[in-house]
Motif scaffolding. Structure first.
Motif, short mmCIF file in Angstrom:
data_model
loop_
_atom_site.label_atom_id
_atom_site.label_comp_id
_atom_site.label_asym_id
_atom_site.label_seq_id
_atom_site.Cartn_x
_atom_site.Cartn_y
_atom_site.Cartn_z
N VAL A 459 0.84 -1.20 0.00
CA VAL A 459 0.00 0.00 0.00
C VAL A 459 0.88 1.25 0.00
O VAL A 459 0.62 2.22 -0.74
N PHE A 460 1.92 1.24 0.81
CA PHE A 460 2.87 2.36 0.82
C PHE A 460 3.44 2.60 -0.57
O PHE A 460 3.46 3.74 -1.07
N ALA A 461 3.88 1.54 -1.23
CA ALA A 461 4.46 1.68 -2.57
C ALA A 461 3.42 2.16 -3.57
O ALA A 461 3.73 2.96 -4.47
N ALA A 462 2.18 1.67 -3.44
CA ALA A 462 1.13 2.06 -4.37
C ALA A 462 0.86 3.56 -4.28
O ALA A 462 0.80 4.26 -5.31
N PHE A 463 0.69 4.09 -3.08
CA PHE A 463 0.39 5.51 -2.94
C PHE A 463 1.59 6.38 -3.32
O PHE A 463 1.43 7.45 -3.92
N GLN A 464 2.78 5.91 -3.00
CA GLN A 464 3.98 6.67 -3.38
C GLN A 464 4.10 6.76 -4.90
O GLN A 464 4.38 7.83 -5.46
N GLY A 465 3.86 5.63 -5.58
CA GLY A 465 3.94 5.64 -7.03
C GLY A 465 2.82 6.46 -7.67
O GLY A 465 3.04 7.19 -8.65
N LEU A 466 1.60 6.33 -7.13
CA LEU A 466 0.49 7.10 -7.66
C LEU A 466 0.73 8.60 -7.51
O LEU A 466 0.35 9.39 -8.40
N ALA A 467 1.34 9.00 -6.41
CA ALA A 467 1.64 10.41 -6.20
C ALA A 467 2.55 10.94 -7.31
O ALA A 467 2.34 12.04 -7.85
N GLN A 468 3.54 10.17 -7.68
CA GLN A 468 4.45 10.60 -8.74
C GLN A 468 3.75 10.67 -10.09
O GLN A 468 3.98 11.59 -10.88
N LEU A 469 2.87 9.70 -10.37
CA LEU A 469 2.13 9.72 -11.63
C LEU A 469 1.15 10.89 -11.66
O LEU A 469 0.98 11.54 -12.71
N ALA A 470 0.48 11.15 -10.55
CA ALA A 470 -0.45 12.26 -10.50
C ALA A 470 0.28 13.59 -10.73
O ALA A 470 -0.25 14.48 -11.42
N GLU A 471 1.47 13.70 -10.20
CA GLU A 471 2.27 14.92 -10.42
C GLU A 471 2.56 15.10 -11.91
O GLU A 471 2.48 16.20 -12.45
N ARG A 472 2.89 14.01 -12.59
CA ARG A 472 3.15 14.09 -14.04
C ARG A 472 1.89 14.46 -14.81
O ARG A 472 1.96 15.05 -15.90
N ARG A 473 0.74 14.09 -14.30
CA ARG A 473 -0.52 14.41 -14.94
C ARG A 473 -1.03 15.81 -14.58
O ARG A 473 -2.08 16.23 -15.05
N GLY A 474 -0.28 16.49 -13.73
CA GLY A 474 -0.68 17.83 -13.33
C GLY A 474 -1.74 17.87 -12.25
O GLY A 474 -2.35 18.91 -12.00
N GLU A 475 -1.98 16.73 -11.59
CA GLU A 475 -2.98 16.65 -10.52
C GLU A 475 -2.26 16.84 -9.18
O GLU A 475 -2.07 15.90 -8.41
N THR A 476 -1.88 18.07 -8.92
CA THR A 476 -1.00 18.38 -7.78
C THR A 476 -1.67 18.06 -6.44
O THR A 476 -1.03 17.48 -5.54
N ASP A 477 -2.92 18.41 -6.29
CA ASP A 477 -3.59 18.17 -5.01
C ASP A 477 -3.68 16.67 -4.72
O ASP A 477 -3.43 16.23 -3.58
N ARG A 478 -4.05 15.91 -5.75
CA ARG A 478 -4.14 14.46 -5.56
C ARG A 478 -2.76 13.88 -5.27
O ARG A 478 -2.62 12.97 -4.43
N ALA A 479 -1.73 14.38 -5.94
CA ALA A 479 -0.36 13.90 -5.71
C ALA A 479 0.05 14.13 -4.26
O ALA A 479 0.63 13.25 -3.61
N GLN A 480 -0.25 15.33 -3.73
CA GLN A 480 0.13 15.63 -2.34
C GLN A 480 -0.63 14.74 -1.37
O GLN A 480 -0.06 14.24 -0.39
N ALA A 481 -1.92 14.50 -1.65
CA ALA A 481 -2.72 13.67 -0.75
C ALA A 481 -2.19 12.23 -0.73
O ALA A 481 -2.10 11.61 0.35
N TRP A 482 -1.84 11.73 -1.90
CA TRP A 482 -1.34 10.36 -1.94
C TRP A 482 0.05 10.24 -1.31
O TRP A 482 0.35 9.24 -0.67
N GLN A 483 0.88 11.26 -1.49
CA GLN A 483 2.19 11.22 -0.86
C GLN A 483 2.06 11.25 0.66
O GLN A 483 2.76 10.54 1.39
N GLN A 484 1.14 12.06 1.15
CA GLN A 484 0.89 12.10 2.60
C GLN A 484 0.36 10.77 3.10
O GLN A 484 0.72 10.32 4.19
N ARG A 485 -0.49 10.14 2.28
CA ARG A 485 -1.03 8.83 2.66
C ARG A 485 0.10 7.80 2.75
O ARG A 485 0.12 6.98 3.67
#
Length: 720
Positions: A459-485
């Motif tokens: 789960v840690f790896a999933a949210f960390q990876g999703l945060a990086q992908l969201a950042e590339r997609r320009g979804e900054t808020d979602r990226a920050q939320a997933w990185q915090q998760r």
């Protein structure tokens, strides 16, 4: 409805039902596969009707297929699979027999060769008899056959209160049709055809009187399929063999290849690559590695994801196929029977009668707690490996749905937990899914819901990876939320699972939040995803590499001081190559690459003792001088994530990572396996290029360089 006993999903339970003549050594059995068909037979080429057989769509359509010569069984000279896994060959000779006229034929006068292959749901066999005596003989050749049409789960040990109707055999001139109408109203058929008319053909037996002049040879062709086809002959056999070999060659060409200075090592790598190709089935969504033969020759979520992770650096196309299939079959509704909730990723799919009738939930079953975060982790890894953001964009709704399921599954405790929704499902839903694989130190079975330690790492790896992908997609808020998760999960694991008195992570937390204070290899998967601090990772590594876990052949699943430790068990002390490889990749991540070389060496030497093919698991006994690893009686062989272990271990040794975003190859503190002085990776795809990368031992160091013709095409960054 048949009540499922989860113990019957453990292949070890099937051992108790086998008779004294059953084939019990998986490394002495030989498997062929094509599509959704597979065949398992002993070294004689015989099918005895226990765990072996010819299976189509999770149904055994040939449960007995035994050859006798002159009324007696044969003597085995040798058996083998072709290097590409297409052809099985048994070389046999006769015992002392009498010919049809009563004359004695001494032992060893006849050579019998059985060559077999599968192609497009048909089994093809070529039976060749050669007479090396100085006498003319008429020899009785008999084939005894049967088709019990049992569902795979029946073969594995499940019982049914009622079955369908077995039809009367339809005996033709040179063929026989065996039929069964299941309770699902589907008629399943097995037609056995011969190239020459039998002298006697009965519902369970075909007899041929073969005339052999001295120094002569005669050939009989046999086919087994779901329907009547043209008469078997040499041309049909050769054409099918050619198509099967071409098909397998095409699958083996996908991705990069390895070649080293070690001949025996190369044989192992070639066999592992061939096994991955054998188990990979071309589905409408792309290639998918079926889990293993015989028990798990179907699409499993967890197994497919881990196999794709193992092969990702060499063949990212396999990961793309796995992700496409799992996204297509992602759950959209809640069902206690199938253990599904919206967003959850499939655990297992089956096509047999029992699942069609909902006697068992495994037609499409979602009772795997780790598959969903692993699915996300694979998608993130695929993106990093290839830079293929277009494909990730197409998966994005599925990835978000999977993340929402994780959030919902962890809402009450902060951890992703499991507790089966129906009694027909699996009691334990991590990769160690035996009924007794999760327990407290005193042997108590914990009450649910259960939070497994490695699942929180995924789960840690999933949210960390999703945060990086969201950042590339320009979804900054979602990226920050997933990185915090991700960071919150890391902190919770470190605070709630760490055992100060053991300097190790607990296996799980039970329904009361109490830790299962048991040392298992599961903690090594936290290293694989990079969750622990370096200090704690070092403590875990030291224990994994100690005699409590490290047998000399690989890592045990359970420390040898645990109350349920048994080196002959399925999950509580055995050695699983894929588990060893995941832990090794974790050790490499924290810089412990010399220990990875040791694990690679032990795994390779294990494979040598198993005829170059790593089984699903083997017993966890400590290695002793001059002794071989001990086989587990009913392990799958081949098994996709066991074959793929060779390549994950190799990547861990080489310290190799491909940055698909920037088109770069990164190599950190590379090592070569013991006894290997150079290794070349050919046609390694990096962005739009394919390059050859060589590792060369120079004294006590290993250097890495690209072939001259590739200089400048792809940046190679080496860190010592």
């Amino acid at each position: 409805m048949t009540q499922l006993d989860e113990r019957k999903l453990d292949p070890a339970v099937a051992l108790a039902s086998l008779d004294d003549t059953a084939p019990r050594e998986p490394h002495r059995l030989y498997a062929l596969k094509h599509g959704d068909c597979f065949a398992v037979a002993d070294a004689y080429g015989d099918i005895r009707g226990t765990g072996d057989g010819f299976f189509r769509d999770d149904t055994r359509v040939l449960s007995e297929f035994r050859l006798t010569v002159g009324g007696r069984s044969t003597s085995l000279l040798g058996a083998s699979l072709s290097q590409d896994n297409v052809l099985f060959t048994a070389n046999l000779t006769n015992l002392p027999i009498n010919d049809a006229d009563g004359r004695q034929i001494p032992q060893g006068a006849l050579h019998i060769e059985r060559v077999r292959l599968l192609w497009q749901e048909r089994l093809y066999e070529r039976l060749t008899l050669s007479n090396y005596s100085q006498e003319h003989s008429t020899v009785l050749i008999s084939l005894r056959f049967a088709a019990d049409f049992r569902d795979m789960f029946e073969v594995r040990g499940s019982t049914r209160s009622k079955r369908g109707v077995v039809g009367a055999a339809e005996v033709g001139e040179d063929s026989i049709a065996l039929r069964y109408e299941g309770l699902d109203k589907i008629v399943r058929t097995s037609v056995i055809s011969f190239s020459q008319t039998p002298d006697r053909l009965e519902p369970d037996r075909a007899d041929f009187l073969i005339v052999l002049s001295k120094r002569s040879r005669q050939t009989l062709y046999i086919e087994v399929g779901g329907q009547v086809a043209d008469t078997p002959d040499r041309e049909r056999f050769r054409a099918s063999a050619a198509r099967a070999r071409f098909n397998m060659r095409a699958k083996r060409r996908h991705g990069a290849t390895l070649h080293s200075s070690g001949r025996v090592f190369n044989d192992w790598v070639a066999r592992a690559r061939a096994d991955v190709a054998l188990l990979t089935t071309e589905l409408p969504t792309g290639p998918y590695p079926y889990a293993g033969i015989p028990w798990f020759s179907t699409a499993f979520g967890r197994d497919g994801v881990i196999s794709a992770l193992q092969m990702l650096w060499l063949n990212p196309g396999l990961a793309r196929g796995v992700l496409s299939f799992l996204a297509l079959h992602q759950a959209t509704e809640t069902s206690p029977f199938s253990d599904s909730q919206p967003g959850k990723i499939m655990h297992e799919t089956r096509k047999g009668e029992m699942t069609a009738l909902s006697e068992l939930p495994f037609g499409r079953y979602y009772g795997g707690v780790d598959t969903t975060p692993l699915y996300i982790h694979l998608a993130c890894g695929y993106a990093d490996r290839t830079g293929d953001m277009g494909f990730i964009d197409s998966l994005w709704p599925s990835l978000c749905a999977a993340a929402e399921w994780i959030e919902e599954a962890s809402r009450s405790t902060g951890f992703v937990t499991y507790q089966r929704a129906a009694d027909s499902g699996l009691a334990n839903q991590g990769w160690k899914d035996s009924f007794d694989s999760v327990f407290h130190a005193d042997g108590r079975i914990p009450k649910g819901p259960i939070a497994l330690v490695e699942v929180q790492g995924y789960v840690f790896a999933a949210f960390q990876g999703l945060a990086q992908l969201a950042e590339r997609r320009g979804e900054t808020d979602r990226a920050q939320a997933w990185q915090q998760r991700a960071e919150a999960i890391r902190q919770r694991v470190e605070s709630d699972f760490w055992l100060e008195d053991l300097n190790y992570y607990a296996l799980a937390l039970d329904g009361d939040g109490q830790p299962c204070k048991v040392r298992t290899s599961n903690a090594g998967h936290l290293l694989f995803v990079g969750l622990p601090t370096p200090e704690r990772a070092g403590m875990v590594a030291d224990q994994l590499l100690s005699a409590s876990f490290h047998t000399g052949w690989g890592l045990r699943t359970l420390a040898d001081d645990a109350v349920f430790f048994n080196p002959m068990s399925y999950h509580n002390g055995s050695t699983w190559p894929h588990d060893t490889a995941l832990c090794a990749q974790g050790l490499a991540r924290y810089g412990n690459r010399d220990s990875v070389v040791r694990l690679m060496s032990g795994t390779f030497e294990s494979a040598v003792h198993f005829n170059m093919r790593l089984p699903e698991l083997f017993c966890g006994f400590t290695r002793a001088p001059g002794e071989a690893p001990i086989a587990y009686p009913v392990a799958c062989l081949p098994q996709a994530w066991s074959a793929g272990s060779a390549f994950m271990l190799m990547q861990a040794c080489l310290g190799l990572r491909i940055d698909g975003w920037n088109g770069e190859i990164h190599v950190t503190r590379p090592r070569l396996p013991i006894g290997i002085d150079n290794l070349t990776i050919r046609h390694l795809a990096v962005a739009d290029n394919a390059v050859d990368l060589t590792f060369q031992r120079v004294g006590d160091r290993v250097g890495a360089f690209l072939a001259d013709r590739h200089e400048g095409l792809v940046p190679l960054i080496v860190r010592s």
